[in-house]
Design a protein around this motif. Structure first.
Motif, PDB file in Angstrom:
ATOM      1  N   ALA A 154      53.659 -46.232  32.003  1.00  0.00           N
ATOM      2  CA  ALA A 154      52.741 -45.679  30.940  1.00  0.00           C
ATOM      3  C   ALA A 154      52.187 -44.490  31.149  1.00  0.00           C
ATOM      4  O   ALA A 154      52.111 -43.876  30.220  1.00  0.00           O
ATOM      5  CB  ALA A 154      51.500 -46.986  30.828  1.00  0.00           C
ATOM      6  N   GLN A 155      51.901 -44.008  32.166  1.00  0.00           N
ATOM      7  CA  GLN A 155      51.585 -42.838  32.763  1.00  0.00           C
ATOM      8  C   GLN A 155      52.343 -41.581  32.338  1.00  0.00           C
ATOM      9  O   GLN A 155      52.117 -40.593  31.792  1.00  0.00           O
ATOM     10  CB  GLN A 155      50.905 -42.455  34.010  1.00  0.00           C
ATOM     11  N   ALA A 156      53.616 -41.841  32.671  1.00  0.00           N
ATOM     12  CA  ALA A 156      54.889 -41.003  32.244  1.00  0.00           C
ATOM     13  C   ALA A 156      55.029 -40.805  30.852  1.00  0.00           C
ATOM     14  O   ALA A 156      55.232 -39.668  30.191  1.00  0.00           O
ATOM     15  CB  ALA A 156      56.115 -41.545  33.082  1.00  0.00           C
ATOM     16  N   GLN A 157      55.055 -41.828  30.264  1.00  0.00           N
ATOM     17  CA  GLN A 157      55.291 -41.860  28.670  1.00  0.00           C
ATOM     18  C   GLN A 157      54.279 -41.244  28.016  1.00  0.00           C
ATOM     19  O   GLN A 157      54.289 -40.366  27.244  1.00  0.00           O
ATOM     20  CB  GLN A 157      55.464 -43.533  28.260  1.00  0.00           C
ATOM     21  N   SER A 158      52.930 -41.484  28.378  1.00  0.00           N
ATOM     22  CA  SER A 158      51.813 -40.862  27.736  1.00  0.00           C
ATOM     23  C   SER A 158      52.089 -39.361  28.088  1.00  0.00           C
ATOM     24  O   SER A 158      51.726 -38.621  26.975  1.00  0.00           O
ATOM     25  CB  SER A 158      50.615 -41.379  28.439  1.00  0.00           C
ATOM     26  N   THR A 159      52.142 -38.802  29.129  1.00  0.00           N
ATOM     27  CA  THR A 159      52.136 -37.305  29.363  1.00  0.00           C
ATOM     28  C   THR A 159      53.144 -36.742  28.625  1.00  0.00           C
ATOM     29  O   THR A 159      53.125 -35.749  28.086  1.00  0.00           O
ATOM     30  CB  THR A 159      52.357 -37.214  30.942  1.00  0.00           C
ATOM     31  N   VAL A 160      54.427 -37.199  28.782  1.00  0.00           N
ATOM     32  CA  VAL A 160      55.574 -36.548  28.043  1.00  0.00           C
ATOM     33  C   VAL A 160      55.493 -36.821  26.675  1.00  0.00           C
ATOM     34  O   VAL A 160      56.044 -35.554  25.827  1.00  0.00           O
ATOM     35  CB  VAL A 160      56.860 -37.576  28.620  1.00  0.00           C
ATOM     36  N   ARG A 161      55.055 -37.632  25.831  1.00  0.00           N
ATOM     37  CA  ARG A 161      54.870 -37.752  24.717  1.00  0.00           C
ATOM     38  C   ARG A 161      53.831 -36.908  24.363  1.00  0.00           C
ATOM     39  O   ARG A 161      53.851 -36.458  22.937  1.00  0.00           O
ATOM     40  CB  ARG A 161      54.523 -39.205  24.252  1.00  0.00           C
ATOM     41  N   SER A 162      52.623 -36.584  24.961  1.00  0.00           N
ATOM     42  CA  SER A 162      51.693 -35.901  24.244  1.00  0.00           C
ATOM     43  C   SER A 162      51.857 -34.424  24.166  1.00  0.00           C
ATOM     44  O   SER A 162      52.409 -33.714  25.014  1.00  0.00           O
ATOM     45  CB  SER A 162      50.341 -36.155  25.395  1.00  0.00           C
ATOM     46  N   GLN A 163      51.616 -33.880  22.944  1.00  0.00           N
ATOM     47  CA  GLN A 163      51.659 -32.490  22.990  1.00  0.00           C
ATOM     48  C   GLN A 163      50.449 -31.565  23.422  1.00  0.00           C
ATOM     49  O   GLN A 163      50.442 -30.338  23.718  1.00  0.00           O
ATOM     50  CB  GLN A 163      51.411 -32.048  21.435  1.00  0.00           C
ATOM     51  N   GLU A 164      49.500 -32.458  24.059  1.00  0.00           N
ATOM     52  CA  GLU A 164      48.210 -31.680  24.795  1.00  0.00           C
ATOM     53  C   GLU A 164      47.981 -32.160  26.065  1.00  0.00           C
ATOM     54  O   GLU A 164      46.979 -31.708  26.749  1.00  0.00           O
ATOM     55  CB  GLU A 164      46.878 -32.117  23.750  1.00  0.00           C
ATOM     56  N   ALA A 165      49.143 -32.747  26.633  1.00  0.00           N
ATOM     57  CA  ALA A 165      48.793 -32.941  28.284  1.00  0.00           C
ATOM     58  C   ALA A 165      48.896 -31.697  29.080  1.00  0.00           C
ATOM     59  O   ALA A 165      49.670 -30.868  28.893  1.00  0.00           O
ATOM     60  CB  ALA A 165      50.071 -33.967  28.513  1.00  0.00           C
TER      61      ALA A 165
END
Length: 281
Positions: A93-104
């Motif tokens: 979930a952490q990997a997906q959230s970071t990769v998908r976010s334009q603002e990470a």
């Protein structure tokens, strides 16, 4: 057309993301007993987001652009790299959230490693690509880019013992890569995944209404498999999932225990939405 309207239309056109063609990736089949194990290299299966570096930019399995901070891909070679953007065991979930976010930001991306397991443009067999991959990653000299460790396993008993050790330590499973194989797109016996359970992806084509305690919410998803077959998926959902179900056209991962004679999954349950796969209607 009014000049202001023309300008607005042009601005929207410039802002809209261009359609990206999905990269031609090597995909895995599921392990079957009797595999000629001596022909294969074995590695851990990393539970992250598939990342494809085409020599210029980083993309998902579906072809969408990934936008890490500039330092993350600085100095990467102009040759293709295939791997997994991974945040560690049990942190999909952490990997997906970071990769998908334009603002990470930097802090989130400092937790991500690019685990490289192949060189798609190399003309040789995997036996030949492997040392070339290790040399390429070593030359990059970046701790967040790592070559996936590959091993030979002497017997199926040893293979399953390694699987159990990996899973007990929090890993997802194992991958087996045929040494004599060339890199070619699609599913074949060149790449095999081995897990303690089966899982797969299917596309959401309908939300089916709930009954009883789920009245007023989603009761099940109607899913379509890549071969066109459809089935209902009604277990594994949280209350939040049922209140706000995966969007139509999105892809979800489900877990199952074997298949029926016609190929439909047995005892299927929901795992998660695959946000790294492009939604289609």
């Amino acid at each position: 057309m009014h000049r202001r309207h023309v300008l607005a239309v042009c601005a929207l056109a410039l802002a809209a993301p261009a359609f990206a063609e999905a990269p031609a990736l090597l995909l895995a089949k599921v392990y079957q007993p009797g595999l000629p194990l001596a022909d294969y290299w074995v590695s851990e299966k990393y539970d992250g987001v598939r990342g494809y570096w085409d020599g210029q930019r980083l993309r998902t399995r579906g072809g969408e652009s990934i936008t890490p901070p500039a330092w993350f891909t600085a100095g990467w070679p102009n040759t293709a790299l295939d791997g997994e953007l991974w945040a560690g065991r049990g942190r999909f979930a952490q990997a997906q959230s970071t990769v998908r976010s334009q603002e990470a930001g930097d802090a989130a991306w400092r937790q991500i490693r690019f685990m490289v397991f192949d060189l798609p443009a190399h003309p040789g067999s995997f036996d030949e690509r492997l040392p070339a991959l290790q040399t390429t990653v070593a030359r990059m000299g970046q701790p967040w880019v790592q070559a996936v460790a590959q091993h030979r396993v002497g017997s199926h008993e040893a293979l399953h013992a390694l699987l159990l050790r990996t899973v007990r330590a929090g890993g997802e499973g194992l991958m087996l890569h045929r040494g004599a194989s060339l890199y070619r797109a699609g599913r074949s016996d060149d790449l095999i995944k081995l897990k303690t359970h089966d899982d797969a992806e299917a596309r959401v084509v309908a939300h089916l209404p709930g009954k009883g305690k789920h009245a007023g919410k989603m009761g099940a998803l109607l899913l379509e498999m890549p071969d066109g077959q459809r089935f209902k998926l009604g277990t594994g959902f949280s209350d939040a999932d049922r209140t706000t179900p995966p969007p139509l056209g999105s892809w979800v991962t489900y877990r199952f225990l074997g298949t029926h004679h016609g190929g439909l999954p047995r005892f299927a349950s929901f795992v998660r939405v695959r946000e790294d796969m492009v939604a289609t209607q």
